[in-house]
Design a protein around this motif. Sequence first.
Motif, mmCIF file in Angstrom:
data_model
loop_
_atom_site.group_PDB
_atom_site.id
_atom_site.type_symbol
_atom_site.label_atom_id
_atom_site.label_comp_id
_atom_site.label_asym_id
_atom_site.label_seq_id
_atom_site.Cartn_x
_atom_site.Cartn_y
_atom_site.Cartn_z
ATOM 1 N N UNK A 31 0.839 -1.196 0.000
ATOM 2 C CA UNK A 31 0.000 0.000 0.000
ATOM 3 C C UNK A 31 0.876 1.249 0.000
ATOM 4 N N UNK A 32 0.610 2.135 -0.963
ATOM 5 C CA UNK A 32 1.371 3.382 -1.003
ATOM 6 C C UNK A 32 0.478 4.616 -0.857
ATOM 7 N N UNK A 33 -0.775 4.399 -0.440
ATOM 8 C CA UNK A 33 -1.672 5.527 -0.227
ATOM 9 C C UNK A 33 -3.119 5.073 -0.101
ATOM 10 N N UNK A 34 -4.004 6.070 0.053
ATOM 11 C CA UNK A 34 -5.429 5.795 0.213
ATOM 12 C C UNK A 34 -6.234 6.753 -0.649
ATOM 13 N N UNK A 35 -7.369 6.265 -1.122
ATOM 14 C CA UNK A 35 -8.265 7.119 -1.881
ATOM 15 C C UNK A 35 -9.721 6.765 -1.557
ATOM 16 N N UNK A 36 -10.572 7.742 -1.723
ATOM 17 C CA UNK A 36 -11.966 7.496 -1.373
ATOM 18 C C UNK A 36 -12.914 8.423 -2.103
ATOM 19 N N UNK A 37 -14.190 8.098 -2.006
ATOM 20 C CA UNK A 37 -15.246 8.873 -2.666
ATOM 21 C C UNK A 37 -16.418 9.072 -1.719
ATOM 22 N N UNK A 38 -17.087 10.189 -1.868
ATOM 23 C CA UNK A 38 -18.306 10.473 -1.101
ATOM 24 C C UNK A 38 -19.343 11.021 -2.067
ATOM 25 N N UNK A 39 -20.622 10.747 -1.781
ATOM 26 C CA UNK A 39 -21.688 11.134 -2.695
ATOM 27 C C UNK A 39 -22.887 11.668 -1.918
ATOM 28 N N UNK A 40 -23.537 12.666 -2.489
ATOM 29 C CA UNK A 40 -24.753 13.239 -1.931
ATOM 30 C C UNK A 40 -25.825 13.238 -3.016
ATOM 31 N N UNK A 41 -27.023 12.754 -2.679
ATOM 32 C CA UNK A 41 -28.116 12.663 -3.640
ATOM 33 C C UNK A 41 -29.240 13.612 -3.250
ATOM 34 N N UNK A 42 -29.678 14.432 -4.201
ATOM 35 C CA UNK A 42 -30.776 15.365 -3.982
ATOM 36 C C UNK A 42 -31.811 15.142 -5.076
ATOM 37 N N UNK A 43 -33.068 14.950 -4.681
ATOM 38 C CA UNK A 43 -34.111 14.635 -5.644
ATOM 39 C C UNK A 43 -35.434 15.236 -5.197
ATOM 40 N N UNK A 44 -36.242 15.689 -6.153
ATOM 41 C CA UNK A 44 -37.548 16.203 -5.783
ATOM 42 C C UNK A 44 -38.262 16.922 -6.905
ATOM 43 N N UNK A 45 -39.467 17.423 -6.579
ATOM 44 C CA UNK A 45 -40.314 18.106 -7.550
ATOM 45 C C UNK A 45 -40.006 19.598 -7.655
ATOM 46 N N UNK A 46 -39.336 20.160 -6.633
ATOM 47 C CA UNK A 46 -38.992 21.584 -6.683
ATOM 48 C C UNK A 46 -37.744 21.742 -7.549
ATOM 49 N N UNK A 47 -37.962 21.737 -8.838
ATOM 50 C CA UNK A 47 -36.857 21.764 -9.797
ATOM 51 C C UNK A 47 -36.027 23.036 -9.663
ATOM 52 N N UNK A 48 -36.683 24.177 -9.476
ATOM 53 C CA UNK A 48 -35.962 25.453 -9.393
ATOM 54 C C UNK A 48 -35.009 25.460 -8.204
ATOM 55 N N UNK A 49 -35.475 24.993 -7.041
ATOM 56 C CA UNK A 49 -34.633 24.994 -5.845
ATOM 57 C C UNK A 49 -33.439 24.061 -6.000
ATOM 58 N N UNK A 50 -33.678 22.883 -6.585
ATOM 59 C CA UNK A 50 -32.586 21.921 -6.762
ATOM 60 C C UNK A 50 -31.576 22.430 -7.784
ATOM 61 N N UNK A 51 -32.057 23.050 -8.848
ATOM 62 C CA UNK A 51 -31.149 23.597 -9.858
ATOM 63 C C UNK A 51 -30.295 24.721 -9.270
ATOM 64 N N UNK A 52 -30.894 25.562 -8.403
ATOM 65 C CA UNK A 52 -30.140 26.633 -7.752
ATOM 66 C C UNK A 52 -29.114 26.084 -6.773
ATOM 67 N N UNK A 53 -29.467 24.965 -6.127
ATOM 68 C CA UNK A 53 -28.551 24.359 -5.157
ATOM 69 C C UNK A 53 -27.225 23.976 -5.798
ATOM 70 N N UNK A 54 -27.265 23.577 -7.054
ATOM 71 C CA UNK A 54 -26.043 23.139 -7.738
ATOM 72 C C UNK A 54 -24.986 24.234 -7.769
ATOM 73 N N UNK A 55 -25.413 25.498 -7.721
ATOM 74 C CA UNK A 55 -24.445 26.596 -7.741
ATOM 75 C C UNK A 55 -23.936 26.985 -6.367
ATOM 76 N N UNK A 56 -24.557 26.446 -5.313
ATOM 77 C CA UNK A 56 -24.156 26.818 -3.953
ATOM 78 C C UNK A 56 -23.292 25.756 -3.271
ATOM 79 N N UNK A 57 -23.209 24.575 -3.865
ATOM 80 C CA UNK A 57 -22.363 23.530 -3.290
ATOM 81 C C UNK A 57 -20.996 23.590 -3.957
ATOM 82 N N UNK A 58 -20.001 23.944 -3.183
ATOM 83 C CA UNK A 58 -18.642 24.097 -3.727
ATOM 84 C C UNK A 58 -17.696 22.978 -3.301
#
Length: 233
Positions: A102-129
Amino acid sequence: MKTIIYLGLLTLAGGACAAPDALPRDRLNLTANASVEVTRDVLGIAFSTSKEGSDAAVVQAQLKQALDAALAEARKIARPGQVEVQTGNFSLYPRYAAKGGINGWQGNAELLVEGKDVAAIAQLSGRISSMSIARVGYSLSKEQREKVEGEVTAQAIAHFKARAADYARQFGFNGYSIGEVTVNSSDPGNMPMSAPPMRFKAMAASADEALPVEAGKASVSVTVNGSVLMTAR
Protein backbone atom coordinates in the motif's frame (compact mmCIF):
# COMPACT_ATOMS: atom_id res chain seq x y z
CA MET A 1 -50.40 15.85 -22.97
CA LYS A 2 -50.30 13.74 -26.11
CA THR A 3 -52.38 10.56 -26.36
CA ILE A 4 -51.72 7.75 -28.84
CA ILE A 5 -54.10 4.83 -29.34
CA TYR A 6 -53.05 1.57 -31.02
CA LEU A 7 -55.70 -1.00 -31.86
CA GLY A 8 -55.31 -4.37 -33.53
CA LEU A 9 -57.26 -7.50 -34.39
CA LEU A 10 -55.11 -10.47 -33.41
CA THR A 11 -56.97 -13.59 -34.45
CA LEU A 12 -60.37 -15.06 -35.08
CA ALA A 13 -60.23 -18.42 -33.35
CA GLY A 14 -60.56 -21.46 -35.54
CA GLY A 15 -59.71 -21.51 -39.23
CA ALA A 16 -59.24 -23.74 -42.21
CA CYS A 17 -56.28 -25.62 -40.78
CA ALA A 18 -57.70 -26.03 -37.27
CA ALA A 19 -59.13 -29.37 -36.21
CA PRO A 20 -62.96 -29.54 -36.40
CA ASP A 21 -64.56 -28.17 -33.23
CA ALA A 22 -61.11 -27.71 -31.65
CA LEU A 23 -61.82 -24.04 -30.91
CA PRO A 24 -65.04 -22.04 -31.01
CA ARG A 25 -65.23 -20.11 -34.27
CA ASP A 26 -67.05 -17.20 -32.65
CA ARG A 27 -64.20 -16.25 -30.30
CA LEU A 28 -62.25 -13.14 -31.19
CA ASN A 29 -58.84 -12.19 -29.78
CA LEU A 30 -58.10 -8.46 -29.55
CA THR A 31 -55.45 -6.09 -28.33
CA ALA A 32 -55.67 -2.36 -27.61
CA ASN A 33 -52.93 -0.01 -26.47
CA ALA A 34 -53.23 3.56 -25.22
CA SER A 35 -50.21 5.79 -24.63
CA VAL A 36 -49.84 9.26 -23.11
CA GLU A 37 -46.74 11.46 -23.08
CA VAL A 38 -46.25 13.53 -19.92
CA THR A 39 -43.50 15.80 -18.67
CA ARG A 40 -41.15 14.23 -16.12
CA ASP A 41 -41.62 16.07 -12.83
CA VAL A 42 -38.79 14.88 -10.56
CA LEU A 43 -35.22 16.19 -10.88
CA GLY A 44 -32.33 14.26 -9.34
CA ILE A 45 -28.73 15.44 -8.95
CA ALA A 46 -25.86 13.36 -7.57
CA PHE A 47 -22.94 15.35 -6.13
CA SER A 48 -19.62 13.62 -5.50
CA THR A 49 -16.03 14.21 -4.50
CA SER A 50 -12.82 12.16 -4.48
CA LYS A 51 -9.84 12.50 -2.17
CA GLU A 52 -6.50 10.70 -1.87
CA GLY A 53 -3.44 10.79 0.34
CA SER A 54 -0.93 8.75 2.30
CA ASP A 55 -2.94 8.66 5.55
CA ALA A 56 -6.31 6.88 5.62
CA ALA A 57 -7.61 8.94 8.55
CA VAL A 58 -6.78 12.21 6.82
CA VAL A 59 -8.47 11.14 3.56
CA GLN A 60 -11.56 10.03 5.46
CA ALA A 61 -11.67 13.33 7.35
CA GLN A 62 -11.44 15.27 4.08
CA LEU A 63 -14.31 13.30 2.59
CA LYS A 64 -16.43 13.83 5.69
CA GLN A 65 -15.69 17.56 5.68
CA ALA A 66 -16.72 17.91 2.02
CA LEU A 67 -19.90 15.89 2.61
CA ASP A 68 -20.83 17.85 5.73
CA ALA A 69 -20.48 21.14 3.86
CA ALA A 70 -22.64 19.93 0.98
CA LEU A 71 -25.24 18.53 3.39
CA ALA A 72 -25.46 21.86 5.20
CA GLU A 73 -26.43 23.59 1.95
CA ALA A 74 -28.80 20.84 0.81
CA ARG A 75 -30.67 20.75 4.13
CA LYS A 76 -31.58 24.42 3.71
CA ILE A 77 -33.97 23.53 0.86
CA ALA A 78 -35.05 20.07 2.05
CA ARG A 79 -38.85 19.71 2.30
CA PRO A 80 -40.83 16.46 2.51
CA GLY A 81 -42.39 15.62 -0.83
CA GLN A 82 -40.57 18.47 -2.60
CA VAL A 83 -36.83 18.07 -1.99
CA GLU A 84 -35.37 14.88 -0.53
CA VAL A 85 -31.73 14.72 0.58
CA GLN A 86 -29.71 11.61 1.33
CA THR A 87 -26.10 10.53 1.44
CA GLY A 88 -24.96 8.09 -1.20
CA ASN A 89 -21.80 6.03 -1.58
CA PHE A 90 -19.00 6.67 0.96
CA SER A 91 -15.94 4.53 0.37
CA LEU A 92 -12.27 4.44 1.37
CA TYR A 93 -9.83 1.94 -0.07
CA PRO A 94 -6.06 1.41 -0.33
CA ARG A 95 -3.97 2.35 -3.33
CA TYR A 96 -1.33 -0.21 -4.24
CA ALA A 97 2.12 0.34 -5.72
CA ALA A 98 3.19 -1.41 -8.92
CA LYS A 99 5.46 -3.78 -6.95
CA GLY A 100 2.86 -4.48 -4.31
CA GLY A 101 2.17 -2.95 -0.95
CA ILE A 102 0.00 0.00 0.00
CA ASN A 103 1.37 3.38 -1.00
CA GLY A 104 -1.67 5.53 -0.23
CA TRP A 105 -5.43 5.80 0.21
CA GLN A 106 -8.26 7.12 -1.88
CA GLY A 107 -11.97 7.50 -1.37
CA ASN A 108 -15.25 8.87 -2.67
CA ALA A 109 -18.31 10.47 -1.10
CA GLU A 110 -21.69 11.13 -2.69
CA LEU A 111 -24.75 13.24 -1.93
CA LEU A 112 -28.12 12.66 -3.64
CA VAL A 113 -30.78 15.36 -3.98
CA GLU A 114 -34.11 14.63 -5.64
CA GLY A 115 -37.55 16.20 -5.78
CA LYS A 116 -40.31 18.11 -7.55
CA ASP A 117 -38.99 21.58 -6.68
CA VAL A 118 -36.86 21.76 -9.80
CA ALA A 119 -35.96 25.45 -9.39
CA ALA A 120 -34.63 24.99 -5.84
CA ILE A 121 -32.59 21.92 -6.76
CA ALA A 122 -31.15 23.60 -9.86
CA GLN A 123 -30.14 26.63 -7.75
CA LEU A 124 -28.55 24.36 -5.16
CA SER A 125 -26.04 23.14 -7.74
CA GLY A 126 -24.45 26.60 -7.74
CA ARG A 127 -24.16 26.82 -3.95
CA ILE A 128 -22.36 23.53 -3.29
CA SER A 129 -18.64 24.10 -3.73
CA SER A 130 -17.21 21.13 -1.80
CA MET A 131 -18.52 18.57 -4.31
CA SER A 132 -18.98 18.41 -8.08
CA ILE A 133 -22.03 17.38 -10.05
CA ALA A 134 -21.59 13.74 -11.04
CA ARG A 135 -24.99 12.88 -12.56
CA VAL A 136 -28.24 14.61 -13.48
CA GLY A 137 -31.48 12.88 -14.39
CA TYR A 138 -35.26 13.28 -14.56
CA SER A 139 -37.95 10.81 -13.57
CA LEU A 140 -41.73 10.59 -13.25
CA SER A 141 -43.16 10.79 -9.74
CA LYS A 142 -45.28 7.92 -8.44
CA GLU A 143 -48.27 10.23 -8.03
CA GLN A 144 -48.06 11.53 -11.59
CA ARG A 145 -47.55 8.07 -13.06
CA GLU A 146 -50.50 6.57 -11.17
CA LYS A 147 -52.77 9.48 -12.11
CA VAL A 148 -51.92 9.23 -15.81
CA GLU A 149 -51.95 5.43 -15.74
CA GLY A 150 -55.56 5.45 -14.53
CA GLU A 151 -56.63 7.72 -17.39
CA VAL A 152 -54.77 5.66 -19.99
CA THR A 153 -56.19 2.39 -18.65
CA ALA A 154 -59.73 3.75 -19.02
CA GLN A 155 -58.96 4.78 -22.61
CA ALA A 156 -57.48 1.40 -23.53
CA ILE A 157 -60.41 -0.52 -22.04
CA ALA A 158 -62.98 1.74 -23.73
CA HIS A 159 -61.36 1.25 -27.11
CA PHE A 160 -61.05 -2.50 -26.55
CA LYS A 161 -64.80 -2.71 -25.92
CA ALA A 162 -65.66 -0.40 -28.84
CA ARG A 163 -63.59 -2.40 -31.29
CA ALA A 164 -64.95 -5.68 -29.96
CA ALA A 165 -68.49 -4.47 -30.73
CA ASP A 166 -67.42 -3.19 -34.15
CA TYR A 167 -65.65 -6.40 -35.18
CA ALA A 168 -68.51 -8.55 -33.92
CA ARG A 169 -70.92 -6.56 -36.08
CA GLN A 170 -68.64 -6.89 -39.11
CA PHE A 171 -68.53 -10.66 -38.66
CA GLY A 172 -72.32 -10.79 -38.63
CA PHE A 173 -72.96 -11.02 -34.89
CA ASN A 174 -75.23 -8.74 -32.87
CA GLY A 175 -73.16 -8.53 -29.70
CA TYR A 176 -70.35 -10.02 -27.64
CA SER A 177 -69.35 -11.06 -24.14
CA ILE A 178 -65.89 -10.50 -22.71
CA GLY A 179 -63.80 -13.54 -21.86
CA GLU A 180 -60.33 -13.58 -20.33
CA VAL A 181 -58.62 -10.17 -20.33
CA THR A 182 -55.21 -8.94 -19.15
CA VAL A 183 -54.27 -5.31 -18.55
CA ASN A 184 -50.57 -4.40 -18.53
CA SER A 185 -48.92 -1.04 -17.95
CA SER A 186 -45.41 -0.09 -19.01
CA ASP A 187 -42.78 1.46 -16.79
CA PRO A 188 -42.00 4.86 -18.31
CA GLY A 189 -38.43 4.67 -17.05
CA ASN A 190 -36.12 7.54 -16.18
CA MET A 191 -33.71 9.66 -18.10
CA PRO A 192 -30.24 8.25 -17.46
CA MET A 193 -28.13 10.44 -15.22
CA SER A 194 -25.23 11.90 -17.16
CA ALA A 195 -22.37 14.15 -16.22
CA PRO A 196 -22.89 17.80 -17.23
CA PRO A 197 -20.19 19.69 -19.15
CA MET A 198 -16.98 20.23 -17.18
CA ARG A 199 -17.11 23.95 -17.98
CA PHE A 200 -20.38 24.35 -16.12
CA LYS A 201 -19.13 22.31 -13.18
CA ALA A 202 -16.34 24.81 -12.67
CA MET A 203 -18.77 27.73 -12.88
CA ALA A 204 -21.21 26.12 -10.44
CA ALA A 205 -18.46 25.65 -7.90
CA SER A 206 -17.60 29.32 -7.86
CA ALA A 207 -20.91 31.14 -8.43
CA ASP A 208 -24.51 31.00 -7.29
CA GLU A 209 -25.75 29.96 -10.71
CA ALA A 210 -28.56 27.51 -11.42
CA LEU A 211 -27.93 24.36 -13.41
CA PRO A 212 -29.66 24.54 -16.82
CA VAL A 213 -32.06 21.58 -17.02
CA GLU A 214 -34.78 20.32 -19.36
CA ALA A 215 -37.22 17.65 -18.17
CA GLY A 216 -38.28 15.99 -21.42
CA LYS A 217 -41.19 13.59 -21.82
CA ALA A 218 -42.03 10.16 -20.48
CA SER A 219 -44.47 7.78 -22.15
CA VAL A 220 -47.01 5.93 -20.00
CA SER A 221 -48.77 3.16 -21.89
CA VAL A 222 -51.34 0.49 -21.08
CA THR A 223 -52.09 -2.59 -23.16
CA VAL A 224 -55.32 -4.61 -22.97
CA ASN A 225 -55.21 -8.14 -24.36
CA GLY A 226 -58.12 -10.52 -24.28
CA SER A 227 -60.80 -12.54 -25.97
CA VAL A 228 -64.48 -11.90 -26.63
CA LEU A 229 -67.21 -14.33 -27.53
CA MET A 230 -69.34 -12.98 -30.36
CA THR A 231 -73.02 -13.63 -29.78
CA ALA A 232 -76.22 -13.56 -31.84
CA ARG A 233 -78.19 -11.54 -29.30
